[in-house]
Design a protein around this motif. Structure first.
Motif, PDB file in Angstrom:
ATOM      1  N   LEU A  80       0.822  -1.205   0.000  1.00 56.50           N
ATOM      2  CA  LEU A  80       0.000   0.000   0.000  1.00 56.50           C
ATOM      3  C   LEU A  80       0.860   1.260   0.000  1.00 56.50           C
ATOM      4  CD1 LEU A  80      -2.943  -0.974   2.371  1.00 56.50           C
ATOM      5  CD2 LEU A  80      -2.966  -0.769  -0.121  1.00 56.50           C
ATOM      6  N   GLU A  81       1.979   1.227   0.707  1.00 52.28           N
ATOM      7  CA  GLU A  81       2.891   2.376   0.720  1.00 52.28           C
ATOM      8  C   GLU A  81       3.393   2.666  -0.692  1.00 52.28           C
ATOM      9  OE1 GLU A  81       4.863   5.635   2.015  1.00 52.28           O
ATOM     10  OE2 GLU A  81       3.690   4.400   3.381  1.00 52.28           O
ATOM     11  N   GLN A  82       3.741   1.625  -1.423  1.00 54.82           N
ATOM     12  CA  GLN A  82       4.192   1.803  -2.805  1.00 54.82           C
ATOM     13  C   GLN A  82       3.074   2.350  -3.686  1.00 54.82           C
ATOM     14  OE1 GLN A  82       5.719  -2.034  -3.912  1.00 54.82           O
ATOM     15  NE2 GLN A  82       7.745  -1.648  -3.020  1.00 54.82           N
ATOM     16  N   PHE A  83       1.879   1.867  -3.464  1.00 51.04           N
ATOM     17  CA  PHE A  83       0.731   2.356  -4.239  1.00 51.04           C
ATOM     18  C   PHE A  83       0.499   3.837  -3.986  1.00 51.04           C
ATOM     19  CE2 PHE A  83      -3.945   2.967  -4.621  1.00 51.04           C
ATOM     20  CZ  PHE A  83      -4.026   2.848  -6.007  1.00 51.04           C
ATOM     21  N   VAL A  84       0.511   4.230  -2.729  1.00 51.41           N
ATOM     22  CA  VAL A  84       0.329   5.637  -2.369  1.00 51.41           C
ATOM     23  C   VAL A  84       1.442   6.482  -2.992  1.00 51.41           C
ATOM     24  CG1 VAL A  84       0.356   7.288  -0.447  1.00 51.41           C
ATOM     25  CG2 VAL A  84      -0.970   5.173  -0.259  1.00 51.41           C
ATOM     26  N   ALA A  85       2.671   6.001  -2.884  1.00 54.25           N
ATOM     27  CA  ALA A  85       3.805   6.736  -3.449  1.00 54.25           C
ATOM     28  C   ALA A  85       3.654   6.893  -4.960  1.00 54.25           C
ATOM     29  CB  ALA A  85       5.114   6.032  -3.107  1.00 54.25           C
ATOM     30  N   SER A  86       3.146   5.860  -5.633  1.00 55.36           N
ATOM     31  CA  SER A  86       2.969   5.961  -7.084  1.00 55.36           C
ATOM     32  C   SER A  86       1.883   6.964  -7.449  1.00 55.36           C
ATOM     33  CB  SER A  86       2.670   4.587  -7.691  1.00 55.36           C
ATOM     34  OG  SER A  86       1.359   4.157  -7.372  1.00 55.36           O
ATOM     35  N   THR A 145       2.940  10.126  -9.810  1.00 56.84           N
ATOM     36  CA  THR A 145       2.318  10.369 -11.117  1.00 56.84           C
ATOM     37  C   THR A 145       1.546  11.680 -11.157  1.00 56.84           C
ATOM     38  OG1 THR A 145       0.331   9.114 -10.515  1.00 56.84           O
ATOM     39  CG2 THR A 145       2.111   7.908 -11.632  1.00 56.84           C
ATOM     40  N   GLY A 146       1.445  12.349 -10.014  1.00 60.82           N
ATOM     41  CA  GLY A 146       0.740  13.624  -9.972  1.00 60.82           C
ATOM     42  C   GLY A 146      -0.743  13.512  -9.732  1.00 60.82           C
ATOM     43  N   ARG A 147      -1.222  12.306  -9.547  1.00 58.23           N
ATOM     44  CA  ARG A 147      -2.659  12.113  -9.283  1.00 58.23           C
ATOM     45  C   ARG A 147      -3.063  12.807  -7.987  1.00 58.23           C
ATOM     46  NH1 ARG A 147      -7.444  11.986  -9.178  1.00 58.23           N
ATOM     47  NH2 ARG A 147      -8.771  10.175  -9.075  1.00 58.23           N
ATOM     48  N   TYR A 148      -2.170  12.753  -7.006  1.00 61.49           N
ATOM     49  CA  TYR A 148      -2.361  13.445  -5.735  1.00 61.49           C
ATOM     50  C   TYR A 148      -1.102  14.251  -5.442  1.00 61.49           C
ATOM     51  CZ  TYR A 148      -6.436  10.493  -4.962  1.00 61.49           C
ATOM     52  OH  TYR A 148      -7.654   9.872  -5.079  1.00 61.49           O
ATOM     53  N   ASN A 149      -1.252  15.297  -4.647  1.00 61.08           N
ATOM     54  CA  ASN A 149      -0.121  16.161  -4.325  1.00 61.08           C
ATOM     55  C   ASN A 149       0.719  15.651  -3.158  1.00 61.08           C
ATOM     56  OD1 ASN A 149      -0.653  18.102  -6.338  1.00 61.08           O
ATOM     57  ND2 ASN A 149      -2.290  18.942  -5.071  1.00 61.08           N
ATOM     58  N   SER A 150       0.141  14.806  -2.317  1.00 62.23           N
ATOM     59  CA  SER A 150       0.871  14.316  -1.148  1.00 62.23           C
ATOM     60  C   SER A 150       0.268  13.013  -0.662  1.00 62.23           C
ATOM     61  CB  SER A 150       0.816  15.350  -0.011  1.00 62.23           C
ATOM     62  OG  SER A 150      -0.518  15.446   0.487  1.00 62.23           O
ATOM     63  N   LYS A 151       1.025  12.312   0.174  1.00 60.91           N
ATOM     64  CA  LYS A 151       0.514  11.081   0.778  1.00 60.91           C
ATOM     65  C   LYS A 151      -0.692  11.387   1.659  1.00 60.91           C
ATOM     66  CE  LYS A 151       4.965   8.685   0.827  1.00 60.91           C
ATOM     67  NZ  LYS A 151       6.000   8.093   1.676  1.00 60.91           N
ATOM     68  N   SER A 152      -0.640  12.503   2.343  1.00 58.15           N
ATOM     69  CA  SER A 152      -1.766  12.884   3.207  1.00 58.15           C
ATOM     70  C   SER A 152      -3.039  13.067   2.396  1.00 58.15           C
ATOM     71  CB  SER A 152      -1.447  14.178   3.954  1.00 58.15           C
ATOM     72  OG  SER A 152      -0.422  13.972   4.881  1.00 58.15           O
ATOM     73  N   GLU A 153      -2.907  13.634   1.212  1.00 59.33           N
ATOM     74  CA  GLU A 153      -4.071  13.842   0.348  1.00 59.33           C
ATOM     75  C   GLU A 153      -4.668  12.490  -0.063  1.00 59.33           C
ATOM     76  OE1 GLU A 153      -4.621  15.684  -4.001  1.00 59.33           O
ATOM     77  OE2 GLU A 153      -3.691  17.076  -2.578  1.00 59.33           O
ATOM     78  N   VAL A 154      -3.823  11.529  -0.364  1.00 59.61           N
ATOM     79  CA  VAL A 154      -4.294  10.182  -0.723  1.00 59.61           C
ATOM     80  C   VAL A 154      -5.057   9.571   0.451  1.00 59.61           C
ATOM     81  CG1 VAL A 154      -3.600   7.841  -1.370  1.00 59.61           C
ATOM     82  CG2 VAL A 154      -2.385   9.809  -2.340  1.00 59.61           C
TER      83      VAL A 154
END
Length: 85
Positions: free
Chosen positions: A10-16, A20-29
């Motif tokens: 899941l950490e890798q998924f969030v980082a991806s 890719t610019g889909r989200y601006n930060s991990k917190s946003e995800v």
């Protein structure tokens, strides 16, 4: 502040998603994920309440026999079909 161990996958998924610019930060995800869970839980609570109301109606005898409901629906759809002709 909340800290969460997501595990490697899941950490890798969030980082991806961030890379890719889909989200601006991990917190946003994570906020989006929690928002989606909140929406789902709200819908499930509404469904549970509807089921409880239905069961209470059935227990109180506030029901329509299936045959009567089917007859009403059949008449409705026959009338709709006749209007289309």
């Amino acid at each position: 502040m909340i800290s969460a161990d997501l595990g490697q996958q899941l950490e890798q998924f969030v980082a991806s998603l961030v890379a890719t610019g889909r989200y601006n930060s991990k917190s946003e995800v994570l906020r989006e994920g929690v928002r989606l869970i909140h929406e789902r839980e709200t819908r499930l609570a509404a469904l549970d309440a509807s089921i409880a109301r239905g069961l209470a109606d059935a227990d109180a005898g506030r029901t329509t026999p299936a045959e009567a409901a089917f007859d009403r629906l059949e008449a409705k759809y026959r009338a709709m079909g006749a209007a289309d002709e």
